[in-house]
Design an enzyme around this catalytic site. Sequence first.
Site, PDB file in Angstrom:
ATOM      1  N   GLU A 308      24.417  47.761  49.040  1.00  0.00           N
ATOM      2  CA  GLU A 308      23.315  48.722  48.869  1.00  0.00           C
ATOM      3  C   GLU A 308      23.026  49.410  50.202  1.00  0.00           C
ATOM      4  O   GLU A 308      21.882  49.498  50.656  1.00  0.00           O
ATOM      5  CB  GLU A 308      22.065  48.015  48.360  1.00  0.00           C
ATOM      6  CG  GLU A 308      22.328  47.177  47.106  1.00  0.00           C
ATOM      7  CD  GLU A 308      21.077  46.547  46.517  1.00  0.00           C
ATOM      8  OE1 GLU A 308      20.750  46.842  45.370  1.00  0.00           O
ATOM      9  OE2 GLU A 308      20.427  45.769  47.245  1.00  0.00           O
ATOM     10  N   CYS A 401      12.998  45.779  41.045  1.00  0.00           N
ATOM     11  CA  CYS A 401      12.197  46.178  42.203  1.00  0.00           C
ATOM     12  C   CYS A 401      11.685  47.612  42.097  1.00  0.00           C
ATOM     13  O   CYS A 401      10.605  47.934  42.603  1.00  0.00           O
ATOM     14  CB  CYS A 401      13.011  46.011  43.485  1.00  0.00           C
ATOM     15  SG  CYS A 401      14.650  46.772  43.434  1.00  0.00           S
TER      16      CYS A 401
HETATM   17 ZN   LIG Z   1      14.591  49.001  43.913  1.00  0.00          ZN
END
Ligand SMILES: [Zn+2]
Length: 633
Positions: A308, A401
Amino acid sequence: MTESQLGPASPTPAALKARQPLRLNGIRLDPAGLFGTWQRRNAEATLPHCVGKLADTGILANMRRVAAGGGTFHGLWFADSDIYKTLEAAAWQLASTPDDEALHRFLDETVELLAAAQEEDGYLNSYFQTDHPEKRFQELLWSHELYCAGHLIQAAVAADRSGAPAGTPLMVVARRLADLLVRRFGPDGTDGVCGHPEIETALVELYRSTGHRPYLHLAQRMVDLRGKGLLPKDQLGPAYYQDHAPVREAEEVTGHVVRQLYLLAGVVDVAVETGDLALLGAAERLWDSAFGSKTYLTGAQGSRHRDEAFGDPYELPPDRAYGETCAAIASFQWNWRMLLATGGHRYADEMERVLYNAIAGATALSGRHFFYSNPLQLRAGHDGSIEDSPSQRLSWYHCPCCPPNLARLFATLHGYLATTDGTGLQVHQYTNTTIHSGQYTVDVSTAYPWDERVTLTVSGGAEPWTLALRVPGWCTDHALTVDGTPVEQAPVDGYLRLTRSWAGGATVQLDLRMPARLVTAHPYVDAVRGCAALTRGPLVYCLEQADLPAGLPLEDVRLDSGAPLRIQTHGPDAPIPVSLVASGTRTRPGAPALYRYDPAGAGEAEPVTLTAIPYFLWGNRAAGPMRVWIPAP
Ligand SMILES: [Zn+2]
């Protein structure tokens, strides 16, 4: 309960700052404007959706098991953070809608649960309390304990500032945990930093709300200890955790994007509250790295699904763009802090870019489906069945998230429009709103970003003061009038400034010319060489399969970059209020081979009309290919 009505990231009076945020109750978004539409959708759909998912997916049940005395944890070990982010969103929302009984109930019940689950010494983390009590604070590289604590603290600060009755007990819970962190990791404790930054910015906010300096000192200590090798080495390498070099020495943004950007938000907070200009300078240097060569046209960041992470400079593939929603939100938060600290217009420019494109595009029109990753191209044949890069927004994710992060941002959106300083009021973002600050009142009426005209009715103040209006970086032509009289003025440092007595009231009209435009990328961005993107004003546009004639694959479309672009207005209430119409060519490759060793034939070609829609509205129809960057030979 203090009910300061301060918004997120509100510097103390003693902090280094060029601009001061307004109090949340001084600004109201008009639902007629795009921001108002987004905020209302957040309140009516996204936030209740997140509250429901906390129960449905078992995230709250983990905390209940702790409160009840034990059990086994289910889900991701840092899922407490989703409770806290939703709590924060609910708290901010209550500042606007204080009579929302469902939100009060959610806040009251959840805070009661947290208080029951918290241990005597202040420790609170449902994963470690149920499954691994022996590992408390032992594995900071991956434990996310301080990350979760940071989100709890931010929720408490939000509830405190918004005046929710649950704010007082929530602040008690948060401070008990923060005090434990001070004892454990402060000057009299052990050295330690969290693998996932977040606690730094939260501790500074807690200091701002309480005046308790040990919180600020702990945040400062954690910023200074980063990059000193305290985290153990693993296969991801220290740059993933921004632990490869001290912040003050780091030359470029690296690693996991959300971690890097949350860290930088905390770095700015620490710098302004401690008067550390060198640290602020480090943040500015890293900003140059992030926005000079590692940011997509949509404001998204993170070009690698693996880790990420940020890629190399200019490594910005549109189809493999990761562009996590949380990273876009973190960029918005970091830029807000930089804007407050320096007053630099480039930070407001980037807030606008990322908000209208990467952030806005993450939520479906329904407000109940979301993107985690935000690519700039979806190919025909894409396997969109996996969470990593679905073809359409999902209602929730294994790691959820992003949705509660969106909820907390949109609940405070009105807080980011304008600021004050010693000279008057600065308007950074344009939408329908009424701004009250001290003796100033500015009523903004506009159909921005669909239309270029912004009308401001200004009044208040016996003495002359300065109204500063941002001219966005994309805007190269503007017109300004006051009560119908043209004012010839070029922007200075990105702003037009009108200084006068406004006591009698005046109408200011700002036209930010927004022609449809073709944009090309820096020549180093190999992934989109020979391509162009369509933009208008702050909006990036894209082609979607749904707008092409039947039987025409998106991949066969070329843009005629020499032909004029046309703006097609459908009305502010249409699902797509404004589209762009371009001329293109439909190509049929002369040979189907993947590679050719002889000179390629021209193949067949025929003209085609292309209709582009705002990127943030893609994926709201049938799943299908989409692209921002269009071949434009
Ligand atoms: Zn996120």
